[in-house]
Each structure stands twice: as C-alpha cells, then as structure tokens.
Motif scaffolding. Structure first.
Motif, PDB file in Angstrom:
ATOM      1  N   CYS A 130     -67.295  42.067   4.317  1.00  0.00           N
ATOM      2  CA  CYS A 130     -68.344  41.195   4.844  1.00  0.00           C
ATOM      3  C   CYS A 130     -68.577  39.956   3.986  1.00  0.00           C
ATOM      4  N   ASP A 131     -67.898  39.884   2.840  1.00  0.00           N
ATOM      5  CA  ASP A 131     -68.052  38.777   1.911  1.00  0.00           C
ATOM      6  C   ASP A 131     -69.529  38.559   1.551  1.00  0.00           C
ATOM      7  N   VAL A 132     -70.169  39.664   1.172  1.00  0.00           N
ATOM      8  CA  VAL A 132     -71.574  39.656   0.766  1.00  0.00           C
ATOM      9  C   VAL A 132     -71.669  40.280  -0.631  1.00  0.00           C
ATOM     10  N   PRO A 133     -72.784  40.091  -1.309  1.00  0.00           N
ATOM     11  CA  PRO A 133     -72.945  40.774  -2.603  1.00  0.00           C
ATOM     12  C   PRO A 133     -72.940  42.298  -2.413  1.00  0.00           C
ATOM     13  N   ARG A 134     -72.684  43.022  -3.479  1.00  0.00           N
ATOM     14  CA  ARG A 134     -72.676  44.488  -3.432  1.00  0.00           C
ATOM     15  C   ARG A 134     -73.992  44.986  -2.846  1.00  0.00           C
ATOM     16  N   THR A 135     -73.905  45.940  -1.928  1.00  0.00           N
ATOM     17  CA  THR A 135     -75.099  46.453  -1.254  1.00  0.00           C
ATOM     18  C   THR A 135     -75.738  47.613  -2.003  1.00  0.00           C
ATOM     19  N   ALA A 136     -75.070  48.143  -3.033  1.00  0.00           N
ATOM     20  CA  ALA A 136     -75.597  49.273  -3.788  1.00  0.00           C
ATOM     21  C   ALA A 136     -74.961  49.295  -5.172  1.00  0.00           C
ATOM     22  N   THR A 137     -75.545  50.106  -6.039  1.00  0.00           N
ATOM     23  CA  THR A 137     -74.993  50.343  -7.368  1.00  0.00           C
ATOM     24  C   THR A 137     -74.289  51.693  -7.352  1.00  0.00           C
ATOM     25  N   VAL A 138     -73.108  51.757  -7.948  1.00  0.00           N
ATOM     26  CA  VAL A 138     -72.357  53.009  -8.034  1.00  0.00           C
ATOM     27  C   VAL A 138     -72.276  53.389  -9.508  1.00  0.00           C
ATOM     28  N   THR A 139     -72.752  54.592  -9.817  1.00  0.00           N
ATOM     29  CA  THR A 139     -72.808  55.075 -11.192  1.00  0.00           C
ATOM     30  C   THR A 139     -72.056  56.394 -11.313  1.00  0.00           C
ATOM     31  N   ALA A 140     -71.228  56.512 -12.328  1.00  0.00           N
ATOM     32  CA  ALA A 140     -70.469  57.746 -12.546  1.00  0.00           C
ATOM     33  C   ALA A 140     -71.428  58.887 -12.868  1.00  0.00           C
ATOM     34  N   LYS A 141     -71.361  59.966 -12.073  1.00  0.00           N
ATOM     35  CA  LYS A 141     -72.176  61.154 -12.325  1.00  0.00           C
ATOM     36  C   LYS A 141     -71.461  62.069 -13.320  1.00  0.00           C
ATOM     37  N   THR A 142     -70.118  62.007 -13.290  1.00  0.00           N
ATOM     38  CA  THR A 142     -69.262  62.717 -14.226  1.00  0.00           C
ATOM     39  C   THR A 142     -68.257  61.681 -14.723  1.00  0.00           C
ATOM     40  N   PRO A 143     -67.396  62.005 -15.666  1.00  0.00           N
ATOM     41  CA  PRO A 143     -66.325  61.053 -15.972  1.00  0.00           C
ATOM     42  C   PRO A 143     -65.527  60.766 -14.687  1.00  0.00           C
ATOM     43  N   VAL A 144     -65.214  59.504 -14.450  1.00  0.00           N
ATOM     44  CA  VAL A 144     -64.556  59.078 -13.210  1.00  0.00           C
ATOM     45  C   VAL A 144     -63.270  58.329 -13.528  1.00  0.00           C
ATOM     46  N   SER A 145     -62.235  58.654 -12.778  1.00  0.00           N
ATOM     47  CA  SER A 145     -60.996  57.892 -12.765  1.00  0.00           C
ATOM     48  C   SER A 145     -60.893  57.299 -11.365  1.00  0.00           C
ATOM     49  N   ALA A 146     -60.669  56.004 -11.279  1.00  0.00           N
ATOM     50  CA  ALA A 146     -60.626  55.346  -9.971  1.00  0.00           C
ATOM     51  C   ALA A 146     -59.507  54.311  -9.933  1.00  0.00           C
ATOM     52  N   LEU A 147     -59.043  54.036  -8.730  1.00  0.00           N
ATOM     53  CA  LEU A 147     -58.130  52.916  -8.523  1.00  0.00           C
ATOM     54  C   LEU A 147     -58.973  51.745  -8.059  1.00  0.00           C
ATOM     55  N   ARG A 148     -58.845  50.648  -8.746  1.00  0.00           N
ATOM     56  CA  ARG A 148     -59.559  49.424  -8.390  1.00  0.00           C
ATOM     57  C   ARG A 148     -58.580  48.565  -7.586  1.00  0.00           C
ATOM     58  N   VAL A 149     -58.874  48.422  -6.296  1.00  0.00           N
ATOM     59  CA  VAL A 149     -57.999  47.655  -5.402  1.00  0.00           C
ATOM     60  C   VAL A 149     -58.650  46.293  -5.189  1.00  0.00           C
ATOM     61  N   ARG A 150     -57.983  45.258  -5.689  1.00  0.00           N
ATOM     62  CA  ARG A 150     -58.543  43.909  -5.593  1.00  0.00           C
ATOM     63  C   ARG A 150     -58.720  43.469  -4.141  1.00  0.00           C
ATOM     64  N   LYS A 151     -59.663  42.551  -3.951  1.00  0.00           N
ATOM     65  CA  LYS A 151     -60.070  42.095  -2.620  1.00  0.00           C
ATOM     66  C   LYS A 151     -58.880  41.695  -1.749  1.00  0.00           C
ATOM     67  N   GLU A 152     -58.038  40.827  -2.248  1.00  0.00           N
ATOM     68  CA  GLU A 152     -56.919  40.333  -1.424  1.00  0.00           C
ATOM     69  C   GLU A 152     -55.962  41.453  -1.046  1.00  0.00           C
ATOM     70  N   ALA A 153     -55.678  42.351  -1.979  1.00  0.00           N
ATOM     71  CA  ALA A 153     -54.786  43.480  -1.685  1.00  0.00           C
ATOM     72  C   ALA A 153     -55.418  44.408  -0.659  1.00  0.00           C
ATOM     73  N   PHE A 154     -56.724  44.634  -0.777  1.00  0.00           N
ATOM     74  CA  PHE A 154     -57.424  45.501   0.169  1.00  0.00           C
ATOM     75  C   PHE A 154     -57.411  44.888   1.568  1.00  0.00           C
ATOM     76  N   LEU A 155     -57.699  43.585   1.648  1.00  0.00           N
ATOM     77  CA  LEU A 155     -57.707  42.904   2.952  1.00  0.00           C
ATOM     78  C   LEU A 155     -56.319  42.905   3.577  1.00  0.00           C
ATOM     79  N   GLN A 156     -55.293  42.708   2.762  1.00  0.00           N
ATOM     80  CA  GLN A 156     -53.922  42.738   3.261  1.00  0.00           C
ATOM     81  C   GLN A 156     -53.585  44.129   3.797  1.00  0.00           C
ATOM     82  N   LEU A 157     -54.028  45.137   3.103  1.00  0.00           N
ATOM     83  CA  LEU A 157     -53.815  46.520   3.509  1.00  0.00           C
ATOM     84  C   LEU A 157     -54.449  46.790   4.880  1.00  0.00           C
TER      85      LEU A 157
END
Length: 156
Positions: free
Chosen positions: A89-116
């Motif tokens: 939506c090209d808007v600011p983040r709608t919420a805060t995400v906080t790790a409840k436990t140790p977290v491993s995540a894949l960070r998919v950049r905007k352009e790659a995500f949109l292309q996908l």
C-alpha cells in the motif's frame, strides 16, 4: 549450505509453497537472514516499510499503539509473513512487531517482494488470503471490544 536450508524453509512457508525450487533459490539469494533477540523490534509502527519479513524460526507479537499503551493484536509463528501491508500500500508500518522469543527471519526487500507478487499469482493469492484472515480477526476483535464497552458504559 545455508542457502539450501533457507530454500527448504521457504518451501515450508504457505506463501511460497507453489513456487519451483529454482525460483525459491532466487528468493533466498536476494533475501537477507536477520536475527532478533527476545524483546527486539523487527519493525515499528509509523516507520516507512522497505521490506517484508518471513519468520523462519521463533514467535513475535504484532501490536498497535493506543492511548492506554501498546495493544497486541496478533501473534506470529514460524512461516508467517509480516510487513507486506506497508510495501503493497506504500504506507507507513501499520503496527510494531516485537520478537516474543529469539527470531530468525528472512527480510525480503520491497522491490523483490513486489516482483515476486507480480510473477507468481499463487503468491499474490496467498498474500491476499493472509491479509483477509487478519482483517477478519481484527473485525471480530472490534466487535468484541465494542460489546465490552457497551456493557461497561451503562444503559444510556
């Protein structure tokens, strides 16, 4: 070796389940693996969204700021995707995400995500399904909150 494990993890995520391994390799290659400690913020409400996150391991809470403090609206687990609203939506983040436990995540950049999303209709459908589930959950929570407020507000 790490790339293979990321591909295997991606294959287990419903969002990417229908994508052939060669394409998953491209996603894993362009994504960045990020680690968060318990209590650490993945993304903050109001910030500009430049990436989506796929939780590969761990749990996180999604919260929104209210006058009375932060209110947890959802819990995330391995395989969940978060951060796509700000990208789509090209808007600011709608919420805060906080790790409840140790977290491993894949960070998919905007352009790659949109292309996908553009290249794979099944990914777009899965993103829409996830967003629809969240909207349904949020609507149910709003109704519950309204009913609680009406019950506490007296018979005016």
């Amino acid at each position: 070796m790490l790339l293979k494990s990321e591909i295997d993890l991606l294959r287990a995520v419903p969002l990417f389940a229908g994508i052939e391994p060669s394409r998953l390799k491209l996603i894993a290659y362009t994504a960045e693996t990020v680690m968060y400690r318990q209590g650490q913020v993945l993304c903050r409400q109001g910030e500009q969204g430049d990436a989506a996150f796929v939780l590969m391991e761990g749990e996180a809470d999604v919260s929104i700021a209210a006058e009375t403090g932060d209110f947890v609206v959802a819990s995330l687990k391995t395989g969940d995707v978060v951060g796509e609203i700000a990208i789509l939506c090209d808007v600011p983040r709608t919420a805060t995400v906080t790790a409840k436990t140790p977290v491993s995540a894949l960070r998919v950049r905007k352009e790659a995500f949109l292309q996908l999303v553009r290249q794979f209709p099944e990914v777009a459908a899965e993103v829409m399904r996830g967003l629809a589930e969240r909207l349904s959950h949020t609507n149910a929570e709003l109704v519950r909150a309204r009913n609680l407020a009406a019950g506490q507000g007296g018979g005016r």
